[in-house]
Design an enzyme around this catalytic site. Structure first.
Site, PDB file in Angstrom:
ATOM      1  N   GLU A 171       0.830  -1.202   0.000  1.00 32.77           N
ATOM      2  CA  GLU A 171       0.000   0.000   0.000  1.00 32.77           C
ATOM      3  C   GLU A 171       0.868   1.257   0.000  1.00 32.77           C
ATOM      4  O   GLU A 171       0.578   2.223  -0.703  1.00 32.77           O
ATOM      5  CB  GLU A 171      -0.913   0.033   1.239  1.00 32.77           C
ATOM      6  CG  GLU A 171      -1.773  -1.189   1.429  1.00 32.77           C
ATOM      7  CD  GLU A 171      -1.166  -2.230   2.370  1.00 32.77           C
ATOM      8  OE1 GLU A 171      -1.905  -2.732   3.242  1.00 32.77           O
ATOM      9  OE2 GLU A 171       0.038  -2.537   2.236  1.00 32.77           O
ATOM     10  N   CYS A 198      -1.943  -2.457   7.745  1.00 32.22           N
ATOM     11  CA  CYS A 198      -1.450  -2.255   9.103  1.00 32.22           C
ATOM     12  C   CYS A 198      -1.797  -0.830   9.556  1.00 32.22           C
ATOM     13  O   CYS A 198      -2.276  -0.012   8.775  1.00 32.22           O
ATOM     14  CB  CYS A 198       0.060  -2.501   9.164  1.00 32.22           C
ATOM     15  SG  CYS A 198       1.066  -1.194   8.411  1.00 32.22           S
TER      16      CYS A 198
END
Length: 161
Positions: free
Chosen positions: A80, A116
């Protein structure tokens, strides 16, 4: 039979993850806006540094760090993150990030895959609206970024996913 649009993008993210260099889990991410792929990213060490796959070990694995914790010990830039740093913010506002994770050893999809806590912060600031996560080859789930803003788990110090 023609693949639906969501699985088309998830298939592309799954192909991107094949470039990953993590010994534990590899992810592929693509950012899409108005049916146009803006950026892609996979898990790997910062440019010029050795990848875990090349070194033959993972620091977090050696320390028995649980999934979703202590990412400051990870050598890699997450999928990401890589997708976000390769795109302009103005292009990402209102976009969708498609995310696929696979276990590096078994090749199975990561159960309950999710960004995360650090990636969440980057995704919020990038202006991305939604995350589509592959659960199985044909099933996925949607995560709305606005929920992360409203339900801020970092206030309570919640770890993991």
């Amino acid at each position: 039979m023609r693949t639906d649009k969501i699985n088309y993008y998830l298939d592309i993210a799954e192909t991107v993850l094949e470039r990953g260099t993590c010994l534990r889990r590899n992810y592929g991410a693509i950012i899409v806006k108005n049916d146009q792929i803006i950026s892609t990213g996979y898990v790997g060490a910062p440019r010029g540094r050795k990848n875990c796959i090349d070194m033959g070990f993972c620091v977090r694995q050696n320390l028995n760090v649980p999934r979703g914790e202590r990412y400051e010990l990870c050598r890699s830039v997450h999928a990401e993150m890589n997708a976000i740093i390769h795109a302009a913010r103005e292009d990402m506002i209102g976009s969708v990030l498609f995310l696929v994770g696979k276990d590096a050893i078994t090749g199975k999809y990561v159960e309950n895959a999710a960004p995360c806590s650090l990636c969440k912060r980057l995704i919020i600031n990038a202006g991305i609206e939604k995350i589509v996560v592959r659960n199985t080859k044909t099933a996925h789930r949607d995560i709305f970024v606005s929920d992360w803003v409203i339900n801020d788990e970092s206030i309570e110090g919640v770890l993991g996913y």
